[in-house]
Design a protein around this motif. Structure first.
Motif, PDB file in Angstrom:
ATOM      1  N   LEU A  60      44.606  52.330  23.383  1.00 47.54           N
ATOM      2  CA  LEU A  60      43.465  51.682  22.753  1.00 47.54           C
ATOM      3  C   LEU A  60      43.427  50.199  23.114  1.00 47.54           C
ATOM      4  CD1 LEU A  60      41.048  51.726  20.817  1.00 47.54           C
ATOM      5  CD2 LEU A  60      42.652  51.402  18.944  1.00 47.54           C
ATOM      6  N   ILE A  61      44.573  49.557  23.102  1.00 49.91           N
ATOM      7  CA  ILE A  61      44.618  48.136  23.430  1.00 49.91           C
ATOM      8  C   ILE A  61      44.152  47.897  24.863  1.00 49.91           C
ATOM      9  CG2 ILE A  61      46.172  46.173  23.768  1.00 49.91           C
ATOM     10  CD1 ILE A  61      47.800  47.304  21.368  1.00 49.91           C
ATOM     11  N   GLU A  62      44.637  48.700  25.803  1.00 51.81           N
ATOM     12  CA  GLU A  62      44.228  48.558  27.198  1.00 51.81           C
ATOM     13  C   GLU A  62      42.732  48.838  27.361  1.00 51.81           C
ATOM     14  OE1 GLU A  62      45.977  47.383  29.744  1.00 51.81           O
ATOM     15  OE2 GLU A  62      47.614  47.036  28.323  1.00 51.81           O
ATOM     16  N   TRP A  63      42.215  49.823  26.622  1.00 55.69           N
ATOM     17  CA  TRP A  63      40.790  50.142  26.684  1.00 55.69           C
ATOM     18  C   TRP A  63      39.967  48.960  26.184  1.00 55.69           C
ATOM     19  CZ3 TRP A  63      36.842  50.693  23.098  1.00 55.69           C
ATOM     20  CH2 TRP A  63      35.679  51.324  23.563  1.00 55.69           C
ATOM     21  N   CYS A  64      40.401  48.345  25.090  1.00 58.15           N
ATOM     22  CA  CYS A  64      39.696  47.189  24.530  1.00 58.15           C
ATOM     23  C   CYS A  64      39.717  46.005  25.496  1.00 58.15           C
ATOM     24  CB  CYS A  64      40.302  46.778  23.197  1.00 58.15           C
ATOM     25  SG  CYS A  64      39.946  47.918  21.847  1.00 58.15           S
ATOM     26  N   ILE A  65      40.870  45.768  26.128  1.00 56.46           N
ATOM     27  CA  ILE A  65      40.980  44.663  27.088  1.00 56.46           C
ATOM     28  C   ILE A  65      40.033  44.882  28.264  1.00 56.46           C
ATOM     29  CG2 ILE A  65      42.531  43.607  28.792  1.00 56.46           C
ATOM     30  CD1 ILE A  65      44.803  44.029  26.729  1.00 56.46           C
ATOM     31  N   GLY A  66      39.892  46.102  28.708  1.00 51.74           N
ATOM     32  CA  GLY A  66      39.048  46.414  29.848  1.00 51.74           C
ATOM     33  C   GLY A  66      37.578  46.592  29.533  1.00 51.74           C
ATOM     34  N   ASN A  67      37.211  46.614  28.258  1.00 57.25           N
ATOM     35  CA  ASN A  67      35.823  46.839  27.869  1.00 57.25           C
ATOM     36  C   ASN A  67      35.126  45.500  27.660  1.00 57.25           C
ATOM     37  OD1 ASN A  67      33.429  47.429  26.261  1.00 57.25           O
ATOM     38  ND2 ASN A  67      34.253  49.500  26.163  1.00 57.25           N
ATOM     39  N   GLN A  68      34.042  45.254  28.402  1.00 57.78           N
ATOM     40  CA  GLN A  68      33.336  43.979  28.345  1.00 57.78           C
ATOM     41  C   GLN A  68      32.631  43.746  27.013  1.00 57.78           C
ATOM     42  OE1 GLN A  68      30.758  44.042  31.729  1.00 57.78           O
ATOM     43  NE2 GLN A  68      32.380  43.415  33.136  1.00 57.78           N
ATOM     44  N   ARG A  69      32.328  44.804  26.285  1.00 54.60           N
ATOM     45  CA  ARG A  69      31.635  44.653  25.006  1.00 54.60           C
ATOM     46  C   ARG A  69      32.557  44.183  23.879  1.00 54.60           C
ATOM     47  NH1 ARG A  69      29.579  49.792  26.702  1.00 54.60           N
ATOM     48  NH2 ARG A  69      27.446  49.623  27.418  1.00 54.60           N
ATOM     49  N   VAL A  70      33.848  44.440  24.007  1.00 57.18           N
ATOM     50  CA  VAL A  70      34.795  44.105  22.941  1.00 57.18           C
ATOM     51  C   VAL A  70      35.015  42.595  22.919  1.00 57.18           C
ATOM     52  CG1 VAL A  70      37.152  44.403  22.095  1.00 57.18           C
ATOM     53  CG2 VAL A  70      35.908  46.363  23.032  1.00 57.18           C
ATOM     54  N   LEU A  71      34.707  41.989  21.764  1.00 61.01           N
ATOM     55  CA  LEU A  71      34.936  40.559  21.587  1.00 61.01           C
ATOM     56  C   LEU A  71      36.383  40.287  21.242  1.00 61.01           C
ATOM     57  CD1 LEU A  71      31.774  39.673  19.483  1.00 61.01           C
ATOM     58  CD2 LEU A  71      32.123  39.335  21.933  1.00 61.01           C
ATOM     59  N   TYR A  72      36.892  41.051  20.272  1.00 64.38           N
ATOM     60  CA  TYR A  72      38.304  40.984  19.928  1.00 64.38           C
ATOM     61  C   TYR A  72      38.694  42.222  19.154  1.00 64.38           C
ATOM     62  CZ  TYR A  72      36.806  39.207  15.322  1.00 64.38           C
ATOM     63  OH  TYR A  72      36.214  39.054  14.098  1.00 64.38           O
ATOM     64  N   PHE A  73      39.990  42.466  19.075  1.00 59.16           N
ATOM     65  CA  PHE A  73      40.518  43.581  18.309  1.00 59.16           C
ATOM     66  C   PHE A  73      41.779  43.094  17.624  1.00 59.16           C
ATOM     67  CE2 PHE A  73      42.175  43.780  22.544  1.00 59.16           C
ATOM     68  CZ  PHE A  73      43.524  44.037  22.369  1.00 59.16           C
ATOM     69  N   THR A  74      42.047  43.654  16.463  1.00 57.44           N
ATOM     70  CA  THR A  74      43.212  43.233  15.692  1.00 57.44           C
ATOM     71  C   THR A  74      43.935  44.438  15.131  1.00 57.44           C
ATOM     72  OG1 THR A  74      41.822  42.966  13.724  1.00 57.44           O
ATOM     73  CG2 THR A  74      42.278  40.993  15.002  1.00 57.44           C
ATOM     74  N   LYS A  75      45.238  44.319  15.031  1.00 61.06           N
ATOM     75  CA  LYS A  75      46.049  45.315  14.333  1.00 61.06           C
ATOM     76  C   LYS A  75      45.982  44.946  12.866  1.00 61.06           C
ATOM     77  CE  LYS A  75      50.041  48.091  14.452  1.00 61.06           C
ATOM     78  NZ  LYS A  75      49.546  49.078  13.531  1.00 61.06           N
ATOM     79  N   ARG A  76      45.699  45.909  12.014  1.00 57.76           N
ATOM     80  CA  ARG A  76      45.462  45.641  10.602  1.00 57.76           C
ATOM     81  C   ARG A  76      46.561  46.219   9.733  1.00 57.76           C
ATOM     82  NH1 ARG A  76      41.721  41.940  10.145  1.00 57.76           N
ATOM     83  NH2 ARG A  76      41.286  42.698   8.091  1.00 57.76           N
ATOM     84  N   ILE A  77      46.673  45.676   8.546  1.00 59.92           N
ATOM     85  CA  ILE A  77      47.538  46.215   7.498  1.00 59.92           C
ATOM     86  C   ILE A  77      46.604  46.710   6.403  1.00 59.92           C
ATOM     87  CG2 ILE A  77      49.278  45.661   5.762  1.00 59.92           C
ATOM     88  CD1 ILE A  77      50.242  43.429   7.639  1.00 59.92           C
ATOM     89  N   GLY A  78      46.776  47.942   5.969  1.00 59.03           N
ATOM     90  CA  GLY A  78      45.909  48.482   4.922  1.00 59.03           C
ATOM     91  C   GLY A  78      45.374  49.839   5.296  1.00 59.03           C
ATOM     92  N   ASP A  79      44.114  50.078   4.954  1.00 60.60           N
ATOM     93  CA  ASP A  79      43.505  51.391   5.159  1.00 60.60           C
ATOM     94  C   ASP A  79      43.345  51.753   6.633  1.00 60.60           C
ATOM     95  OD1 ASP A  79      43.329  51.728   2.426  1.00 60.60           O
ATOM     96  OD2 ASP A  79      41.267  50.995   2.314  1.00 60.60           O
ATOM     97  N   PHE A  80      43.106  50.762   7.486  1.00 56.12           N
ATOM     98  CA  PHE A  80      42.867  51.016   8.897  1.00 56.12           C
ATOM     99  C   PHE A  80      43.951  50.350   9.733  1.00 56.12           C
ATOM    100  CE2 PHE A  80      38.670  51.195   6.893  1.00 56.12           C
ATOM    101  CZ  PHE A  80      38.293  52.475   7.263  1.00 56.12           C
TER     102      PHE A  80
END
Length: 69
Positions: A1-21
């Motif tokens: 998922l991280i590599e997909w996000c890095i390679g996707n031009q639409r993704v502004l940022y992504f974060t690893k979360r603590i909690g429900d997601f």
């Protein structure tokens, strides 16, 4: 998922979360067709790994200030 996000031009940022997601993916989407393409690509690649998701649509880009000094 991280590599997909890095390679996707639409993704502004992504974060690893603590909690429900586990992850949050923020993307710049221009219209409903662009959204459908983006989400179908995400599901095609990671559909078997996604247990649940929540979609939040925001019509403006907000500046985040994590350390307000």
């Amino acid at each position: 998922l991280i590599e997909w996000c890095i390679g996707n031009q639409r993704v502004l940022y992504f974060t690893k979360r603590i909690g429900d997601f586990d992850f949050e993916v923020n993307a710049a989407i221009t219209d409903i067709n662009d959204f459908n393409t983006f989400f179908e690509d995400l599901k095609d690649n990671f559909g078997s790994l996604i247990d649940s998701y929540e979609i939040i649509i925001n019509n403006q880009l907000l500046k985040l200030n994590y350390v307000p000094f």
